[in-house]
Design a protein around this motif. Structure first.
Motif, short mmCIF file in Angstrom:
data_model
loop_
_atom_site.label_atom_id
_atom_site.label_comp_id
_atom_site.label_asym_id
_atom_site.label_seq_id
_atom_site.Cartn_x
_atom_site.Cartn_y
_atom_site.Cartn_z
N ARG A 226 0.84 -1.21 0.00
CA ARG A 226 0.00 0.00 0.00
C ARG A 226 0.87 1.25 0.00
N TYR A 227 1.94 1.23 0.78
CA TYR A 227 2.82 2.39 0.85
C TYR A 227 3.53 2.62 -0.49
N ARG A 228 4.00 1.54 -1.11
CA ARG A 228 4.70 1.69 -2.38
C ARG A 228 3.78 2.21 -3.49
N LEU A 229 2.50 1.90 -3.39
CA LEU A 229 1.55 2.29 -4.43
C LEU A 229 0.86 3.62 -4.14
N LYS A 230 1.07 4.16 -2.96
CA LYS A 230 0.33 5.35 -2.53
C LYS A 230 0.51 6.52 -3.47
N THR A 231 1.70 6.73 -3.97
CA THR A 231 1.94 7.88 -4.84
C THR A 231 1.59 7.59 -6.30
N VAL A 232 1.25 6.35 -6.61
CA VAL A 232 0.83 6.00 -7.97
C VAL A 232 -0.67 6.23 -8.14
N GLY A 233 -1.44 5.87 -7.13
CA GLY A 233 -2.89 6.00 -7.17
C GLY A 233 -3.51 5.19 -6.05
N ARG A 234 -4.83 5.18 -6.00
CA ARG A 234 -5.54 4.42 -4.96
C ARG A 234 -5.68 2.97 -5.41
N ASP B 298 -1.16 4.71 -13.64
CA ASP B 298 -0.02 4.25 -14.43
C ASP B 298 0.37 2.85 -13.95
N MET B 299 -0.14 1.83 -14.65
CA MET B 299 0.11 0.46 -14.21
C MET B 299 1.55 0.03 -14.46
N ASP B 300 2.21 0.63 -15.44
CA ASP B 300 3.63 0.34 -15.64
C ASP B 300 4.43 0.76 -14.41
N LEU B 301 4.16 1.97 -13.92
CA LEU B 301 4.86 2.47 -12.73
C LEU B 301 4.50 1.64 -11.51
N ALA B 302 3.22 1.30 -11.37
CA ALA B 302 2.79 0.50 -10.22
C ALA B 302 3.49 -0.85 -10.22
N PHE B 303 3.57 -1.48 -11.38
CA PHE B 303 4.22 -2.79 -11.46
C PHE B 303 5.70 -2.68 -11.14
N GLU B 304 6.35 -1.62 -11.63
CA GLU B 304 7.76 -1.41 -11.33
C GLU B 304 7.99 -1.23 -9.83
N ARG B 305 7.12 -0.47 -9.19
CA ARG B 305 7.26 -0.22 -7.76
C ARG B 305 7.19 -1.53 -6.96
N VAL B 306 6.16 -2.33 -7.22
CA VAL B 306 5.96 -3.52 -6.39
C VAL B 306 6.89 -4.66 -6.78
N SER B 307 7.49 -4.59 -7.98
CA SER B 307 8.40 -5.66 -8.40
C SER B 307 9.68 -5.67 -7.58
N LYS B 308 9.97 -4.58 -6.88
CA LYS B 308 11.18 -4.50 -6.06
C LYS B 308 10.90 -4.73 -4.58
N VAL B 309 9.70 -5.16 -4.27
CA VAL B 309 9.34 -5.42 -2.87
C VAL B 309 9.75 -6.84 -2.50
#
Length: 460
Positions: free
Chosen positions: A92-100, A120-131
């Protein structure tokens, strides 16, 4: 150019958990990237999809979802729910700045569903791929568990990925055992349907160029391409907190990455010795701390003014013991700051026999300086492996920038590689003023907050 595909079988959709009754799906895909059609790149070409009301003709966008699959976490016992709760908080924290996003976990899978348009699903996927904690990820669409709907949705969502390739494979997983078709039946029949649409294809179950994957779960059929490998490991923070010795070289950011992968939350400590080390060297270390936040999460960077203790050791200790004595002094200061921060261990980037201070005897002397565990995740790695990891986490180019750190100044030409603890203790006994200088340095330490949302400002 975007490709628009319409589901012609709107009549087969029934009212269900997704509220899709009487609606026609249209999938909008972005341009396929160069080299698309192989398993590793399909996700980057998928964009978003829209729902078209056949009565009004109005289109409303529906986002893809992201699915994250558990690895080692699924082996946990009665405390597994604590790991899952920690993971959902991080996502949730990693996605917070991408959208709800709505984030939840069921059947050993984390679901991330956008709750607003134009995410931006590309950005969302990039963010969570490093978790850390996710063994694999995929971007998927959901449809009802009706075979005809599954076939058409698979074609509309992934059909363009089957162009320009020669072999494919269908994989099916049936977590919902009430579904009337078995997994082999679903694979066979969906494969036959797709072959009918793409008669130039052949099925290769051993080494396909592309996989179409269908997962029959409790709440629907999830359709996606090949899973993308995740970072694995455990969610950061589930194994406690440690203080990482961040020197500015290649090794220490890699050490932080590897310990964060084991679930450790990290702060960093750096020793600066102006005027022997420059402000640029300090900014370089801050940049390294910033670069690895995408893996470790936000952290504190503690910068210790170490000039006076280092000069004192240089002027009063035997030259051949300088490096080990300096390392012990740093460990004592790090111990003080770590305990104030609630850290339970220290982390270093030491690799056995890489330099004189990293022999077994030297490490034994270093360990005896303080009472916290010292974790050395690189101890059995060679330099090639360490560099490979540093490239993976995007720290290598910054690490090799030529700025001095305090570990490389005053280094004797021939340091002793097998020091004995007794002679180290004797040398420290001859430096009665060192303890006061270490206490002063710890007291004057600067704290810098490094947030995952900050930009790297250092350009070398």
């Amino acid at each position: 150019t975007s490709f628009r595909h319409g589901l012609r079988r709107a009549s087969s959709l029934k009212e269900g958990a997704f509220g899709y009754s009487g609606q026609l799906f249209r999938y909008a895909k972005g341009p396929i990237s160069e080299g698309a059609g192989t398993e590793g790149d399909w996700g980057s070409s998928l964009r978003k999809l829209s729902i078209i009301n056949p009565t009004s003709g109005d289109a409303t966008f529906m986002k893809e979802i992201i699915m994250g699959y558990q690895g080692e976490m699924s082996l946990k016992g009665l405390n597994r729910n604590q790991f899952e709760a920690a993971m959902m908080k991080i996502l949730r924290y990693r996605l917070k700045t991408v959208g709800r996003f709505k984030v939840y976990c069921t059947q050993s899978t984390f679901y991330m569903e956008p709750e607003e348009e134009d995410v931006d699903m590309d950005l969302a996927f990039e963010r969570v791929s490093k978790v850390f904690g996710l063994a694999a990820l995929s971007r998927a669409v959901v449809c009802e568990k009706d075979f005809d709907t599954i076939c058409q949705t698979a074609e509309d969502y992934l059909g363009s990925e089957l162009h320009g390739i020669r072999t494919f494979k269908v994989e099916a997983r049936r977590a919902d055992k009430t579904y009337p078709m078995t997994s082999p039946e679903l694979m066979r029949e969906l494969g036959a349907y797709l072959l009918g649409k793409h008669n130039y294809l052949k099925v290769d179950v051993h080494n396909p160029q592309f996989k179409v994957i269908v997962e029959i779960r409790d709440y629907g059929a999830y359709i996606h391409g090949p899973k993308i490998p995740g970072e694995g490991g455990l969610p950061v923070g589930t194994s406690g907190r440690a203080l990482n010795m961040l020197s500015g070289g290649i090794d220490s950011p890699v050490a932080a990455y590897r310990m964060a992968k084991r679930g450790l939350a990290l702060d960093h400590i750096h020793f600066a010795s102006p005027p022997y080390t420059s402000e640029r060297a300090k900014l370089k270390v801050k940049a390294l701390a910033q670069l690895i936040t995408v893996y470790t999460g936000s952290a504190n960077l503690f910068v210790v003014p170490y000039t006076k203790p280092q000069e004192y050791i240089r002027d009063n200790a035997p030259d051949v013991l300088f490096t080990v004595l300096m390392r012990r002094s740093m460990m004592r200061i790090a111990n003080v700051i770590a305990k104030k921060q609630g850290c339970e261990a220290l982390v270093t980037g030491e690799s056995l026999a890489q330099v004189a201070s990293q022999t077994v005897k030297a490490l034994q002397c270093t360990d005896a300086a303080q009472d916290l565990p010292i974790l050395r995740p690189l101890i059995g790695m060679d330099k090639t492996e360490i560099i490979e990891t540093s490239r993976h986490i995007n720290t290598f180019e910054t690490s090799i920038l030529p700025y001095e750190d305090c570990c490389t100044i005053f280094t004797p030409p021939h340091p002793k590689i097998r020091p004995e603890l007794e002679e180290i203790l004797a040398a420290e006994a001859a430096m009665p003023g060192l303890a006061a200088l270490e206490a002063e340095a710890a007291e004057q330490t600067e704290r810098i907050r490094v947030r995952i949302t900050d930009q790297v400002e250092f350009e070398g």
